[in-house]
Design a protein around this motif. Structure first.
Motif, PDB file in Angstrom:
ATOM      1  N   ILE A 181     -26.748  23.806 -67.621  1.00 39.06           N
ATOM      2  CA  ILE A 181     -26.459  24.966 -66.890  1.00 39.06           C
ATOM      3  C   ILE A 181     -25.510  25.863 -68.005  1.00 39.06           C
ATOM      4  O   ILE A 181     -25.224  27.160 -67.581  1.00 39.06           O
ATOM      5  N   THR A 182     -24.823  25.321 -68.923  1.00 33.75           N
ATOM      6  CA  THR A 182     -24.447  26.233 -69.994  1.00 33.75           C
ATOM      7  C   THR A 182     -24.966  25.443 -71.093  1.00 33.75           C
ATOM      8  O   THR A 182     -25.416  24.564 -71.244  1.00 33.75           O
ATOM      9  N   ARG A 183     -24.314  26.004 -72.429  1.00 41.57           N
ATOM     10  CA  ARG A 183     -24.620  25.475 -73.763  1.00 41.57           C
ATOM     11  C   ARG A 183     -24.386  24.050 -73.694  1.00 41.57           C
ATOM     12  O   ARG A 183     -24.682  23.049 -74.351  1.00 41.57           O
ATOM     13  N   ARG A 184     -23.050  23.760 -73.049  1.00 39.57           N
ATOM     14  CA  ARG A 184     -22.349  22.552 -73.403  1.00 39.57           C
ATOM     15  C   ARG A 184     -22.336  21.688 -71.951  1.00 39.57           C
ATOM     16  O   ARG A 184     -21.434  20.677 -71.990  1.00 39.57           O
ATOM     17  N   MET A 185     -23.023  22.071 -71.120  1.00 35.30           N
ATOM     18  CA  MET A 185     -22.638  21.157 -69.819  1.00 35.30           C
ATOM     19  C   MET A 185     -24.243  21.268 -69.115  1.00 35.30           C
ATOM     20  O   MET A 185     -25.095  21.890 -69.405  1.00 35.30           O
ATOM     21  N   ALA A 186     -24.466  20.127 -68.351  1.00 36.78           N
ATOM     22  CA  ALA A 186     -25.813  19.886 -67.919  1.00 36.78           C
ATOM     23  C   ALA A 186     -25.471  18.910 -66.674  1.00 36.78           C
ATOM     24  O   ALA A 186     -24.450  18.288 -66.200  1.00 36.78           O
ATOM     25  N   ILE A 187     -26.453  19.111 -65.718  1.00 35.47           N
ATOM     26  CA  ILE A 187     -26.526  18.408 -64.625  1.00 35.47           C
ATOM     27  C   ILE A 187     -27.701  17.283 -64.887  1.00 35.47           C
ATOM     28  O   ILE A 187     -28.748  17.803 -65.094  1.00 35.47           O
ATOM     29  N   THR A 188     -27.587  16.219 -64.404  1.00 35.35           N
ATOM     30  CA  THR A 188     -28.483  14.906 -64.562  1.00 35.35           C
ATOM     31  C   THR A 188     -28.814  14.263 -63.187  1.00 35.35           C
ATOM     32  O   THR A 188     -27.889  14.184 -62.146  1.00 35.35           O
ATOM     33  N   ALA A 189     -29.741  13.835 -62.995  1.00 36.77           N
ATOM     34  CA  ALA A 189     -30.126  13.031 -61.968  1.00 36.77           C
ATOM     35  C   ALA A 189     -31.123  11.946 -62.414  1.00 36.77           C
ATOM     36  O   ALA A 189     -31.825  12.045 -63.378  1.00 36.77           O
ATOM     37  N   GLU A 190     -31.057  10.781 -61.698  1.00 40.07           N
ATOM     38  CA  GLU A 190     -32.022   9.548 -61.815  1.00 40.07           C
ATOM     39  C   GLU A 190     -32.435   8.912 -60.650  1.00 40.07           C
ATOM     40  O   GLU A 190     -31.331   8.837 -59.665  1.00 40.07           O
ATOM     41  N   TYR A 191     -33.467   8.412 -60.354  1.00 38.52           N
ATOM     42  CA  TYR A 191     -33.791   7.608 -59.266  1.00 38.52           C
ATOM     43  C   TYR A 191     -34.685   6.511 -59.694  1.00 38.52           C
ATOM     44  O   TYR A 191     -35.496   6.681 -60.573  1.00 38.52           O
ATOM     45  N   ASN A 192     -34.215   5.311 -59.312  1.00 39.28           N
ATOM     46  CA  ASN A 192     -34.872   3.936 -59.798  1.00 39.28           C
ATOM     47  C   ASN A 192     -35.662   3.590 -58.627  1.00 39.28           C
ATOM     48  O   ASN A 192     -34.905   2.863 -57.734  1.00 39.28           O
ATOM     49  N   TYR A 193     -36.998   3.650 -58.650  1.00 41.26           N
ATOM     50  CA  TYR A 193     -37.819   2.760 -57.568  1.00 41.26           C
ATOM     51  C   TYR A 193     -38.113   1.680 -58.207  1.00 41.26           C
ATOM     52  O   TYR A 193     -38.789   1.300 -58.616  1.00 41.26           O
ATOM     53  N   LEU A 194     -37.762   0.592 -56.914  1.00 39.78           N
ATOM     54  CA  LEU A 194     -37.878  -0.869 -57.083  1.00 39.78           C
ATOM     55  C   LEU A 194     -38.785  -1.185 -55.919  1.00 39.78           C
ATOM     56  O   LEU A 194     -38.823  -0.576 -54.897  1.00 39.78           O
ATOM     57  N   PHE A 195     -39.986  -1.629 -56.398  1.00 44.95           N
ATOM     58  CA  PHE A 195     -41.266  -1.681 -55.714  1.00 44.95           C
ATOM     59  C   PHE A 195     -40.944  -2.799 -54.543  1.00 44.95           C
ATOM     60  O   PHE A 195     -40.041  -3.755 -54.676  1.00 44.95           O
ATOM     61  N   ASN A 196     -41.499  -2.633 -53.444  1.00 40.91           N
ATOM     62  CA  ASN A 196     -41.218  -3.572 -52.269  1.00 40.91           C
ATOM     63  C   ASN A 196     -41.667  -5.025 -52.563  1.00 40.91           C
ATOM     64  O   ASN A 196     -42.218  -5.435 -53.318  1.00 40.91           O
ATOM     65  N   ASN A 197     -41.092  -5.855 -51.597  1.00 42.16           N
ATOM     66  CA  ASN A 197     -41.377  -7.264 -51.604  1.00 42.16           C
ATOM     67  C   ASN A 197     -41.180  -8.025 -52.793  1.00 42.16           C
ATOM     68  O   ASN A 197     -42.050  -8.869 -53.455  1.00 42.16           O
ATOM     69  N   GLN A 198     -40.025  -7.423 -53.824  1.00 40.65           N
ATOM     70  CA  GLN A 198     -39.651  -8.203 -54.815  1.00 40.65           C
ATOM     71  C   GLN A 198     -38.190  -8.915 -54.681  1.00 40.65           C
ATOM     72  O   GLN A 198     -38.172 -10.130 -55.029  1.00 40.65           O
ATOM     73  N   VAL A 199     -37.581  -8.117 -54.215  1.00 42.89           N
ATOM     74  CA  VAL A 199     -35.981  -8.849 -53.847  1.00 42.89           C
ATOM     75  C   VAL A 199     -35.907  -8.858 -52.456  1.00 42.89           C
ATOM     76  O   VAL A 199     -35.871  -7.528 -51.536  1.00 42.89           O
ATOM     77  N   VAL A 200     -36.172 -10.009 -51.883  1.00 41.00           N
ATOM     78  CA  VAL A 200     -36.226 -10.100 -50.406  1.00 41.00           C
ATOM     79  C   VAL A 200     -34.859 -10.681 -49.724  1.00 41.00           C
ATOM     80  O   VAL A 200     -34.452 -10.426 -48.548  1.00 41.00           O
ATOM     81  N   SER A 201     -34.173 -11.378 -50.467  1.00 40.78           N
ATOM     82  CA  SER A 201     -33.085 -12.210 -49.696  1.00 40.78           C
ATOM     83  C   SER A 201     -31.793 -11.372 -49.530  1.00 40.78           C
ATOM     84  O   SER A 201     -31.270 -11.686 -48.528  1.00 40.78           O
ATOM     85  N   THR A 202     -31.724 -10.542 -50.442  1.00 35.08           N
ATOM     86  CA  THR A 202     -30.707  -9.383 -50.041  1.00 35.08           C
ATOM     87  C   THR A 202     -31.035  -8.189 -49.723  1.00 35.08           C
ATOM     88  O   THR A 202     -32.191  -7.741 -50.260  1.00 35.08           O
ATOM     89  N   ASP A 203     -30.104  -7.297 -48.990  1.00 32.30           N
ATOM     90  CA  ASP A 203     -30.857  -6.064 -48.642  1.00 32.30           C
ATOM     91  C   ASP A 203     -30.355  -4.986 -49.517  1.00 32.30           C
ATOM     92  O   ASP A 203     -29.647  -4.470 -49.643  1.00 32.30           O
TER      93      ASP A 203
END
Lengths: 180, 294
Positions: B211-233
């Motif tokens: 957004i400026t030369r020395r500042m930035a906005i970041t975002a990340e999304y980590n997609y966990l595929f279904n049916n791998q971790v089932v015992s905890t929500d």
């Protein structure tokens, strides 16, 4: 037929004399220094393109800002990213002419160079004292001058203001060979 | 007639020659420079070695040491009683060192589960102005938690260890926008139930916008595929950050629904959800030290 040969010879001769007066290099050196009590910063570019035409008394420089190498990689990254914005303004150029007699025999000749320096997309007139040295088959030159980052709209944030000098010393050293 | 023609040609030749000489010393240089130097590495794809939790293709340069402090407070929805999470915090200290400009090695220690971690990051491909369109780094991480559980005497060193391997594929589209795509494979030596998978696959995507030369906005999304971790929500980790760079420091103010800060934790053990207000505020601070003299 004779005439043609004569004319050709004249043309060739004219080209030869004109270009023999132009010296070029692709590996000139430009360094800059910023000295403050907190930090000394130095960077060198050894891939400077330069040309001097002795007959027309003109000088030109062109260099890539990315060619400046710093001791610290992080400084180099910040130089390109935040200060000179090398993505937007990849080159610095100088185009000008000089006054002062330079004879066509070996020796050192002080000259005064005047011209336009373009840096960070801003063009400013500059006057630079320089020394040209004629050797047999080559021409070298050295110069030293100072540049104010503010004149070229290079912003220095207040947090690092004390670490970057207001006047940056620039040293130029080139050795040109005749243009072929 | 012939003679005139010849003289005209001669005149033209000399005129163009003189003209070319006069105005174009600089043009001559620029032309030959464009031919020779049109090819260089694209640098500064990201400001830091991680977006929020997700590693980026950046790493400390050769002989540079990076010290990093990562901090995550409690949940925002803990409310005023716990000062919106500020009453308690998890912390990770990390050191990363550049062995070469492409290879770096890191160690870290998180208070979460009292976990130690070690990592390697290697830049396989470097984006350049012509030719290579992307940067690609390989990242490997081992974690080992040392939290004592008096009720779980069977927890030996093997059961406490997990591995994460990530491929970090990044492109700097312009000076402001960079995007990252990172498939990952995590192996957890001990999972709670037989239905849970030991090998977990995730796909992460993220980016930064300056957004400026020395500042930035970041975002990340980590997609966990279904049916791998089932015992905890578990839920998927979504994080936002605000990068501020000052000299040798980078500050990142972050919001995330993950509290863990290393591979197996934020990828496969995130339990908070944004909708419920399970949002952890925190920050990452990096400081760079340099020993190289060129």
């Amino acid at each position: 037929m004779k005439k043609y040969i004569l004319l050709l010879a004249m043309v060739a001769g004219m080209l030869a004399t004109a270009s023999a007066q132009t010296y070029v290099t692709r590996n000139g050196q430009i360094s800059f220094y910023s000295k403050t009590s907190l930090e000394d910063i130095k960077a060198t570019n050894k891939q400077v393109f330069a040309a001097i035409d002795l007959s027309k008394k003109t000088v030109a420089f062109s260099l890539l800002m990315r060619g400046f190498l710093f001791d610290k990689q992080l400084m180099q990254d910040h130089f390109n990213e935040n200060y000179v914005e090398s993505d937007k303004f990849p080159k610095a150029t100088f185009n000008g002419s000089f006054t002062g007699a330079v004879e066509n025999k070996p020796g050192k000749y002080p000259v005064q160079i005047e011209g336009k320096l373009t840096l960070h997309g801003v063009t400013q007139p500059v006057t630079i004292p320089a020394v040209l040295e004629v050797q047999s088959g080559s021409l070298s030159g050295t110069a030293s001058f100072s540049v104010k980052p503010a004149d070229y709209k290079i912003e220095i944030p207040s947090v690092v203001k004390d670490k970057i000098a207001q006047q940056i010393t620039v040293q130029v050293s080139i050795a040109g060979t005749p243009l072929k | 007639m012939k003679r005139i023609f010849v003289y005209v040609v001669l005149l033209l030749v000399s005129a163009t020659h003189a003209g070319a000489q006069d105005s174009s010393l600089l043009k001559l240089l620029n032309d030959s420079m464009d031919v020779q130097h049109n090819h260089y590495a694209v640098t500064g794809t990201f400001k830091a070695t991680q977006l929020v939790n997700l590693p980026t293709t950046e790493s400390p340069a050769r002989k540079n040491l990076q010290f990093m402090i990562m901090h995550r407070f409690g949940k925002l929805n803990d409310g005023a009683y716990a000062l919106f999470g500020l009453d308690n915090a998890e912390i990770r200290f990390g050191l990363d060192y550049g062995i070469t400009n492409r290879l770096s090695v890191g160690v870290g220690r998180s208070s979460y589960d009292k976990t130690f971690d070690g990592s390697l990051k290697y830049k396989v491909l470097q984006q350049s102005t012509t030719g290579m369109p992307v940067s690609l780094s390989a990242y490997g991480l081992v974690t080992h938690f040392t939290q004592r559980y008096s009720d779980k005497p069977y927890l030996n060193a093997r059961f406490r260890t997990s591995y994460t391997a990530q491929l970090l594929l990044a492109r700097k589209f312009n000076s402001n926008l960079s995007l990252l795509l990172a498939p990952a494979f995590t192996h957890i030596n001990l999972v709670p139930t037989p239905q849970d998978k030991n090998d977990v696959f995730t796909l992460s995507a993220g980016g930064r916008y300056k957004i400026t030369r020395r500042m930035a906005i970041t975002a990340e999304y980590n997609y966990l595929f279904n049916n791998q971790v089932v015992s905890t929500d578990v839920s998927r980790s979504l994080s936002f950050g605000w990068d501020i760079e000052t000299g040798g420091h980078v500050f990142q103010l972050v919001f995330s629904n993950s509290r863990g800060m290393t591979g197996p934790y934020y990828l496969t053990k995130t339990t908070g959800t944004w909708g419920n207000g399970d949002i952890y505020f925190g920050f990452n601070i990096t400081r760079n030290f340099n020993w190289s003299k060129r």
